[in-house]
Design a protein around this motif. Structure first.
Motif, short mmCIF file in Angstrom:
data_model
loop_
_atom_site.label_atom_id
_atom_site.label_comp_id
_atom_site.label_asym_id
_atom_site.label_seq_id
_atom_site.Cartn_x
_atom_site.Cartn_y
_atom_site.Cartn_z
N ASN A 90 -2.49 -6.65 -2.61
CA ASN A 90 -3.36 -5.74 -3.36
C ASN A 90 -4.72 -5.57 -2.69
O ASN A 90 -5.33 -4.51 -2.73
N GLY A 91 -5.19 -6.65 -2.08
CA GLY A 91 -6.44 -6.58 -1.34
C GLY A 91 -7.69 -6.51 -2.19
O GLY A 91 -8.74 -6.12 -1.72
N MET A 92 -7.60 -6.89 -3.45
CA MET A 92 -8.77 -6.74 -4.31
C MET A 92 -9.82 -7.81 -4.06
O MET A 92 -11.01 -7.58 -4.26
N LEU A 93 -9.35 -8.97 -3.65
CA LEU A 93 -10.29 -10.06 -3.37
C LEU A 93 -10.24 -10.41 -1.90
O LEU A 93 -9.17 -10.69 -1.36
N VAL A 94 -11.40 -10.39 -1.25
CA VAL A 94 -11.44 -10.76 0.16
C VAL A 94 -12.51 -11.85 0.33
O VAL A 94 -13.23 -12.18 -0.61
N ALA A 121 -6.48 -21.73 7.90
CA ALA A 121 -5.72 -22.25 6.76
C ALA A 121 -6.17 -21.57 5.47
O ALA A 121 -5.41 -21.45 4.52
N TYR A 122 -7.43 -21.11 5.47
CA TYR A 122 -7.96 -20.44 4.29
C TYR A 122 -7.62 -18.94 4.29
O TYR A 122 -7.16 -18.41 3.29
N PHE A 123 -7.90 -18.31 5.42
CA PHE A 123 -7.85 -16.85 5.42
C PHE A 123 -6.90 -16.29 6.46
O PHE A 123 -6.82 -16.80 7.57
N SER A 124 -6.25 -15.22 6.07
CA SER A 124 -5.50 -14.40 7.01
C SER A 124 -6.26 -13.09 7.14
O SER A 124 -6.96 -12.69 6.22
N SER A 125 -6.08 -12.43 8.25
CA SER A 125 -6.79 -11.16 8.39
C SER A 125 -5.95 -10.05 7.77
O SER A 125 -4.73 -10.14 7.68
N ILE A 126 -6.63 -9.02 7.35
CA ILE A 126 -5.92 -7.90 6.75
C ILE A 126 -6.52 -6.64 7.34
O ILE A 126 -7.70 -6.60 7.68
N GLN A 164 -8.61 -12.54 3.99
CA GLN A 164 -8.11 -12.78 2.65
C GLN A 164 -7.26 -14.03 2.65
O GLN A 164 -6.72 -14.41 3.68
N VAL A 165 -7.11 -14.62 1.47
CA VAL A 165 -6.11 -15.67 1.34
C VAL A 165 -4.78 -14.96 1.58
O VAL A 165 -4.47 -13.99 0.89
N GLY A 166 -4.04 -15.39 2.57
CA GLY A 166 -2.91 -14.55 2.98
C GLY A 166 -1.68 -15.30 3.42
O GLY A 166 -1.60 -16.53 3.32
N PRO A 167 -0.72 -14.55 3.90
CA PRO A 167 0.63 -15.10 4.08
C PRO A 167 0.94 -15.67 5.47
O PRO A 167 2.10 -15.93 5.74
N ASP A 168 -0.07 -15.86 6.32
CA ASP A 168 0.24 -16.44 7.63
C ASP A 168 0.98 -17.76 7.44
O ASP A 168 0.73 -18.49 6.48
N LYS A 169 1.83 -18.09 8.39
CA LYS A 169 2.63 -19.30 8.19
C LYS A 169 1.78 -20.57 8.29
O LYS A 169 2.20 -21.63 7.90
N TRP A 170 0.58 -20.44 8.84
CA TRP A 170 -0.32 -21.62 8.86
C TRP A 170 -1.32 -21.59 7.69
O TRP A 170 -2.18 -22.42 7.59
#
Lengths: 1041, 514
Positions: free
Chosen positions: B290-294, B313-318, B344-350
């Motif tokens: 959704n990208g509402m919180l970055v 570990a915290y953030f993935s780029s979007i 954003q808090v995201g889905p990277d495997k790390w």
């Protein structure tokens, strides 16, 4: 039984009589069932049977008066003939002599003392809509009809004389040939709650319908009991007649277009803050007139290859009409074939019809096949049996309107929606938004295929016990099964959550209704003056419903859309049974021909109520006085005063007495969850009650050339079972309680000018239908808990925070939401928004802290004007409709404000140096001392629109008033002289337009459209992601052999 | 006469039909149709426990995050509290509103709904209907009740409890004072510990099933109960600095004794997600889509300038504008949307937080150590404070970099970071250091982290500022004169519990912080 009953009517002995027989047909040779045959100057008479055939004993040199619903009376001199063929011509003023009332009892119009209105076959069939209810628009007073939008096969709600129930059913009972049918509206499957499922009355084929009578008030429907608590639509289908085979063939083609689009902002391109931006779905970009180019470093796939290329420096394409271009022309083909005929004992009617509809939404289809067989057999002089079998198959492909229309609202103007491929060569969506599917993908790759098989079967027997006594029995079955498959294939962006592996629903619905009705009739004429008709009856009604909905998540193999090909399945199952028993009696008494009295009493038992409180008794009384019989004025040919009182009742929803745990799906780590429900049951529920009074005046002037029927009604619904809201801190959010109370008062009136002009070959008949209803919510809760939310964001993907409420003291359907904060007025004040805007130190208005009354959804009145003109072989007509007042929440415009696409964002502010978009707005109001104040100019930035302006629901409340040309038609009947050599009995060609002209200030789509589907509650008023309504042009051909 | 006879006949025949159908048996049979065929009238303890843990507690810490998505029941709370404490910035829609302190009562409907109607109600029924050998279930339920109430009161102050969950008796429950709620929270935690102790001692106790948080490990539940006791005592740092520190330290000791002995995430109080369907996956995953919180820019800047090993570990780029992959063009707090690459808090495997199957942290061992550090510091025991502080940072960094896919490059940064930020001594440790490092390691535990920020009057971390309405103008104007202190009571309470709901603006401090 009807024929038997009416036969009894006429069993009156005459001296020196002889028996004559006759057949009553309409202009096209179709039999007119149940026509009334009277002997002029006497009280005797009979009625024709289902085939239009009558027998009567008459004295020599008698004149017969033949009358029937929707036809002009005809007098014929019997002479010494013993058989007649009587052809009646259509009476366009819709005022019939005989009307079908509750339980299929046909009565003389003047003998009934409550309001009904009948629409005849021609009107319904000529409407040409797939949902017959849509054709009643503008033609019946006292009803409000709302269509769910432009998808094919969508549902329609009809509310008669206002909403009775706050949270329960508000739809009338549909009765076909004396047997109630199922009109339930399906819930959409699972997540796809925006799929516009239909109300099941859509299954009826309009071509098979002979007439439709709307029973409006309590006195009219009291005999039907609880099922008709919201009125009834009594439908009579066509029957065969004695004689040789009649064949009727009809074909129609219809071309439809979207009739109205939302108002958009124009001239702004995709982007943010006045600059082009590759990720946004918004139009806050540069002005198109500045001919901007893509900024440096822009990689974009402009042609759908799936590979972005550097387009820096190229002129940015601009396609402002994607919304409009998404819609296409809809086409509908209708075929219908009717065969009818019969011998002395048995008559038959066979109706076959097929409808194929391609909607204005690409790939959206709807099809309906109906086959009906009506058989009437006179087994013996005393016994006749009627049998009816109707098979209906409907189905098609439909789409989740929420997702599709949301996707369409996001479609930016950099691409041409009609030319840009929705998927690339790798099968992926060519779309920039990661969680919303392109509308083109939605309608080409996904959707819900559904199929419904329905059987409606009745068998009835009428038995004449003795002179004046008859008994009849009718048993009806209505069973439908539905299967749905809703598929989002692999690659669907909406399935982002499961790695774009898609999902599907497999749904099975089965519904069965059984109705058993036993009646004993007594009918007698006492001397010259008194006529008595009495009946007692018993009814058993049973309903069983079962839905199984399996959601499969993540497809394993591509292109195999079977539930076994999904990784995880979640099952939803719901089923219930319900039974009601009723006994009733009806006594009708008339004195001479001017005083009519009727009383009914019915007691119902329902399985949904507690055993110790499971029955309720309710009476109705009505009286009519034909005062014109005493005035003997030529100008006043008919004058009747009528009044009625009725109590009706309704039972509880199923399973409302207990509180059961809810299975929360899906499982998590394979653990099953049961949760206490948020709605708790109540073992002490009582029946809901409604009392209604109506008074009416019927006036016919100049031999009924001008006819006025006006009814004032007042009804009070109390002990309403509502889902009373409770503080969330109670652990539940709602509980079933008997505490709702609402009132509805209103007027429905029809004014008919028959043959306004009548020249040699020309006639013009004109009629007005007027409806006004004023509702008031008297009570919805206790302890100041005065509101039930009828519709808000929890019912769908709503953007604004406006809600439709039942709020104490307000009209039913009041609109509440946030407003600009006002000065010197309490938030509970209904005139909050009329107070001056409060401008604080900043000089900029702010949001009201709480929600305030912003409007109400009920129209002030609805006026329909029907006209029919004939000239020689031509007939022409139109219906103009005016709806005054009533508000709608333009929720779509809220979304469009956010994305800079709505008309409200046309004036905007980018920066001091930007040419063409530097608007400000100065609000005028008062300061915190109440002194007039001119505010600080607000720069109309995106932040202003999306952060402040968008949150003010007040900005999205619009007047839903309209003027519309509901329909217009021109028909030509090919003269008999041309047809006779071709062995054709009749042929007619007609051209019709529906909804072709609409005038409204509403800036969204057609304000008539509801976004709430066709649910039983029928609450409308929030325009969320609605598919535009349609206008259409039809040509049709009818041939009779 | 004839007429009367006929009417009589009619009535008699009518009565006959009536008599036939009112036969008692028929009517008894009628009632049998109204049976719920699909739903049970009683539910077992394991099914209620899973419902309370996953549909209820999840709602607070989980679905709150999922923004506008209706998938997890809608709502946005915990994630959005991250805006107020500076971890997150709103990127569009409601996110931008919250970023400017534009809050509406209607935004918080879900907070009461999820807490009372889903979590607490099921827990109450579980406790009420538990079998005699299900004492362990009762213990867990008490702890979860305490967690839920403690969470709500830290957001709202006064909330309903003594009259809650009894619709027949109290359709409109009154609001209890916050101090009374904290008492209840501590009582429930003690009772929970006692129930678990008794259940463990009893030979007839049934095994705990349906517990997705600790898989029936009653020892870890006891540890979690002590951790929560420490957390909620420490909430009194302003009202009772010494007493709260003493109590908190006692609870820290007990928590360690009960089970928090090992480093790593095994013992963290975490709600897991199986990720199999969109309804059972970590809501941050949905928030990413959704990208509402970055990431909030100052927070991101601090992570980057300090070479923080946790960044990936915290953030993935979007995707942002223009194709730059440089970190740091994140969203600024003032809400200037659409320029650059977001984090954003995201889905990277790390990613430790944002994958579909990542757990949602409710309370952690590093938090326990930071409570220890803060409480010890308050009592003047700077040695203990420094030790706990260093252990907390080290443990949390190691944990978030413990995934199989964790980046070697990030791990390589650990030593330098620890040397600089987790090597405090009794002489060097300060409250600012403790609260600043705690702020970093409380990432995604936004409700509690916001409580830390409010307890310390928005002083730490030092870069916290009141948001501005428009940062594109020369002298941006803050949206308010002071920091936000609470969110608004739900609109549903204004509507349905009108007379009881307290009046409060977002700038009114909750009682415990006054």
């Amino acid at each position: 039984m009807l024929s038997a009953l009416l036969l009894l009517y006429s069993v009156l002995t005459f001296a020196q009589s002889r028996e004559v027989t006759g057949t009553v047909t309409n202009a096209s040779g179709q039999p007119i069932p149940l026509a009334t045959v009277k002997i002029k100057g006497a009280r005797a008479g009979t009625s024709a049977d289902q085939n239009g055939v009558f027998t009567l004993k008459i004295a020599p040199q008698t004149t017969l008066i033949i009358s029937a619903i929707g036809y002009e009376n005809k007098e014929i001199s019997a002479g010494d003939r013993t058989s007649f063929s009587v052809q009646l011509s259509q009476d366009n003023k819709s005022l019939s002599e005989v009307v079908v009332t509750a339980l299929g009892i046909t009565r003389d119009k003047k003998a009934i003392s409550y309001s009904t209105q009948t629409v005849n076959a021609e009107t319904i069939a000529s409407g040409g809509r797939s949902n017959l209810v849509d054709d009643l628009n503008g033609k019946v007073a006292g009803v409000q009809i709302t269509n769910a939008g432009g998808q094919a096969g969508a549902g329609t709600t009809i509310v008669i004389r206002g909403y009775n129930s706050l949270t329960g059913n508000n739809q009338p009972l549909y009765v076909v040939d004396g047997v109630p049918i199922d009109n339930s509206a399906e819930q959409g499957s699972g997540y796809a709650y925006n799929v516009p499922t239909a109300n099941r009355a859509i299954d009826l084929s309009p071509d098979d319908i002979e007439s439709l009578t709307v029973l409006k008030g309590g006195a009219a429907t009291a005999l039907y009991g609880i099922q008709a608590a919201n009125g009834a639509l009594v439908i009579t289908t066509k029957k065969g007649r004695n004689g040789k085979l009649n064949i009727e063939f009809g074909y129609g083609h219809s071309l439809a277009k979207a009739n109205k689009f939302p108002a958009f902002s124009h001239g702004f391109m995709r982007g943010t803050g006045g600059a082009y931006n590759t990720v946004t779905t918004n139009n806050w970009g540069p002005t198109a007139s500045s001919n901007p180019v893509f900024p440096a470093g822009t990689d974009l796939d402009l042609v759908g290859t799936g590979v972005p290329v550097d387009v820096s420096g190229q002129k940015i394409p601009y396609y402002p009409d994607n919304y409009k271009n998404f819609f296409v022309n809809g086409n509908t083909n209708k075929y219908n074939l009717a065969l009818s005929g019969g011998g002395d004992k048995t008559t038959y009617y066979v109706g076959l019809s097929r409808l194929d509809q391609d909607a204005i939404v690409r790939n959206n289809t709807y099809g309906k096949t109906s086959a009906v067989l009506n058989l009437t057999t006179q087994v013996s002089p005393r016994l006749s049996i009627t049998t009816k079998i109707n098979y209906i198959n409907t189905g098609g492909l439909r789409f989740d309107a929420g997702r599709m229309m949301n996707g369409l609202a996001y479609y930016v103007n950099t691409w041409d929606i009609t030319a840009f491929p929705w998927k690339d060569p790798f099968g992926q969506e060519t779309w920039w938004q990661k969680t919303i599917s392109s509308p083109m993908w939605s309608v080409h790759e996904g959707g819900e295929r559904y199929k419904i098989n329905r059987y409606i079967a009745n068998i009835g027997a009428d038995y004449k016990l003795a002179r004046d006594w008859s008994v009849n029995y009718r048993y009806g079955l209505d069973n439908y099964s539905e299967s749905r498959r809703n598929v989002d294939p692999i690659g669907t962006l909406s399935s982002w959550a499961t790695n774009y592996l898609g999902q599907m629903h497999e749904v099975r619905v089965n519904s069965l209704q059984v109705n058993s009705e036993l009646m004993l009739n007594y009918d007698h004429q006492f001397g010259e003056d008194f006529h008595l008709h009495g009946l007692v009856g018993q009814n058993v009604f049973y309903h069983k419903y079962d839905v199984l909905d399996i959601t499969g998540t993540s497809f394993v193999l591509p292109d195999l859309f079977d539930i076994t090909n999904t990784q995880t399945q979640t099952i939803y199952h719901s089923s219930y049974q319900k039974q009601t028993l009723g006994v009733y009696g009806d006594l009708q008494l008339s004195y001479k021909d001017f005083l009519f009295l009727e009383g009914t009493l019915r007691n119902d038992w329902s399985s949904t109520l507690p055993r110790n409180n499971d029955h309720f008794l309710y009476p109705s009384v009505s009286a009519g006085f034909l005062f014109s019989d005493f005035l003997h004025q030529d100008w006043l040919s008919y004058g009747k005063l009528r009044a009625s009182y009725a109590g009706t009742a309704n039972d509880a929803p199923v399973n409302a007495l207990t509180t059961a745990y809810t299975s929360v799906t899906p499982t998590v780590f394979a653990n099953t969850r049961f949760s206490y429900p948020t709605l708790v049951g109540n073992p002490n529920l009582k029946p809901e009650r409604t009392t209604q009074q109506e008074v009416g005046l019927d006036l016919g002037f100049f031999k009924k050339k001008i006819f006025l029927e006006a009814t004032y009604y007042s009804k009070k619904s109390f002990d309403q079972i509502i889902k009373a809201p409770t503080s969330d801190a109670t652990g539940v959010t709602q509980q079933y309680l008997n505490l709702g109370e609402t009132t509805n008062k209103g007027i429905d009136a029809t004014l008919t000018f028959k043959d306004v002009i009548k020249a040699k070959d020309f006639t013009w008949t004109s009629a007005f239908n007027f409806s006004k209803n004023v509702s008031k919510v008297v009570r919805v809760g206790d302890n100041g808990n005065d509101k039930v939310i009828l519709l808000d964001g929890t019912f769908g993907a709503q953007n604004s925070t406006a809600e439709i409420d039942a709020q104490k003291g307000q009209h039913f359907g009041a609109i509440f939401g946030y407003a600009w904060q006002r000065y010197g007025v309490n938030e509970t004040d209904p005139n909050y928004t009329k107070a001056p805007i409060l401008l604080g130190a900043s000089g900029i208005p702010v949001t009201s802290p709480g929600k305030v009354l912003l409007g109400n959804t009920s129209p002030d009145f609805i006026l329909g004007w029907n006209n029919s003109l004939t000239y020689k072989h031509f007939n022409f007509g139109f219906t103009l409709e005016w709806r005054k007042g009533g508000d709608v929440v333009n929720d779509m415009n809220n979304l469009l404000t956010y994305s800079g696409k709505g008309i409200l964002t046309q004036n905007r502010y980018y920066s001091a140096t930007y040419a063409g978009a530097n608007s400000t707005k100065t609000y005028v109001g008062v300061d915190d001392q109440g002194k007039a104040k001119t505010g600080t100019p607000v720069q109309l930035t995106k932040l202003w629109y999306t952060g402040t302006f968008k949150n003010i629901d007040e900005n999205y409340i619009e007047d839903a008033s309209w003027w519309r040309l509901r329909n217009v038609y021109l028909g030509y009947s090919i003269p008999e002289s041309v047809l006779r050599p071709l062995h054709v009995k009749g042929a007619e060609i007609s051209v019709a337009g529906r909804n072709v002209w609409l005038h409204t200030k509403y800036t969204g789509i057609d304000p008539e459209v509801s976004s709430a589907g066709s649910g039983p509650n029928g609450v409308v008023g929030i325009d969320v992601n609605s598919v535009p309504a349609t206008k259409s042009w039809d040509v049709s051909l009818k041939v009779k052999f | 006469m004839k007429l009367i006879f006929r009417i009589l006949l009619l009535i008699v025949s009518g009565a006959f039909v009536l008599e036939l159908s009112s036969c008692k048996k028929t009517l008894d049979n009628l009632a049998s149709y109204n049976v719920n065929e699909n739903q049970p009238l009683k539910a077992s303890s394991p099914t209620l426990l899973t419902a309370a843990e996953f549909s209820g507690v999840m709602a607070d810490e989980g679905s709150f995050i999922s923004a506008t998505s209706a998938i997890n029941g809608g709502g946005d709370g915990d994630g959005f509290f991250g805006i107020f404490n500076g971890h997150m910035a709103g990127n569009h829609a409601q996110g931008v509103d919250f970023n400017q302190y534009i809050l509406k009562h209607g935004d918080f409907q879900f907070l009461f709904n999820d807490a009372y109607a889903t979590s607490l109600m099921n827990l109450k029924l579980l406790i009420l209907n538990a079998l005699p050998n299900e004492g362990g279930f009762v213990g867990i339920a008490k702890i979860l009740e305490a967690y839920q109430l403690g969470y709500l009161t830290s957001v709202y102050g006064d909330i309903p409890w003594s009259q809650a969950l009894d619709v027949n008796k109290y359709p409109q429950p009154k609001y209890d004072a916050q101090l009374a709620i904290y008492d209840t929270v501590q009582t429930f935690l003690s009772e929970g510990i006692a129930w678990i102790k008794a259940a463990k001692a009893s030979s007839t106790s049934t095994a705990i099933t349906g517990d997705i948080i600790y898989n029936g490990d009653l020892g870890m539940w006891t540890a979690a109960a002590y951790l929560l006791k420490a957390r909620f005592y420490n909430h009194f740092s302003k009202k009772d600095p010494t007493g709260s520190a003493t109590s908190a330290l006692l609870m820290v000791d007990s928590a360690k004794l009960a089970g928090f002995t090992a480093n790593g995430d095994a013992g963290n109080f975490t709600l897991p997600y199986d990720g199999l369907t969109q309804y059972t996956q970590n809501p941050w995953y949905g928030m990413y889509a959704n990208g509402m919180l970055v990431a909030n820019l100052p927070f991101l800047d601090s992570l980057m300038s300090q070479n923080d090993p946790r960044l990936n570990a915290y953030f993935s780029s979007i995707d942002g504008v223009g194709g730059s992959n440089t970190f740091g063009l994140g969203k600024v707090i003032s809400g200037n949307v659409g320029t650059g690459k977001y984090m954003q808090v995201g889905p990277d495997k790390w990613s430790y937080y944002g994958q579909a199957t990542s757990g949602e942290l409710l309370a952690t061992y590093p938090e326990l150590l930071m409570i220890e550090a803060e409480a010890a510091f308050r009592l003047g025991n700077t040695t203990r404070a420094a030790t706990a502080h260093n252990a907390a940072v080290t443990d949390q960094i190691n944990t978030v970099l413990s995934l199989p896919a964790s980046l070697a490059a990030d791990k390589a940064k650990v030593a330098a970071y620890v040397a600089k930020y987790a090597s405090e001594t009794s002489g060097s440790i300060t409250l600012e250091k403790i609260m600043t490092e705690k702020h970093k390691l409380m990432f995604t535990l936004e409700g509690e982290s916001w409580m830390d920020v409010r307890r310390t009057d928005y002083k730490y971390p030092s870069w916290l500022t009141i948001p501005v309405a428009n940062d594109t103008i020369p002298s941006p104007v803050p949206v308010a004169a002071s920091f936000i202190q609470r969110v608004l009571y739900p609109q549903s309470e204004l509507d349905k519990n009108t007379t009881n709901v307290p009046a409060a603006t977002i700038f009114d401090k909750i009682p415990i912080l006054q």
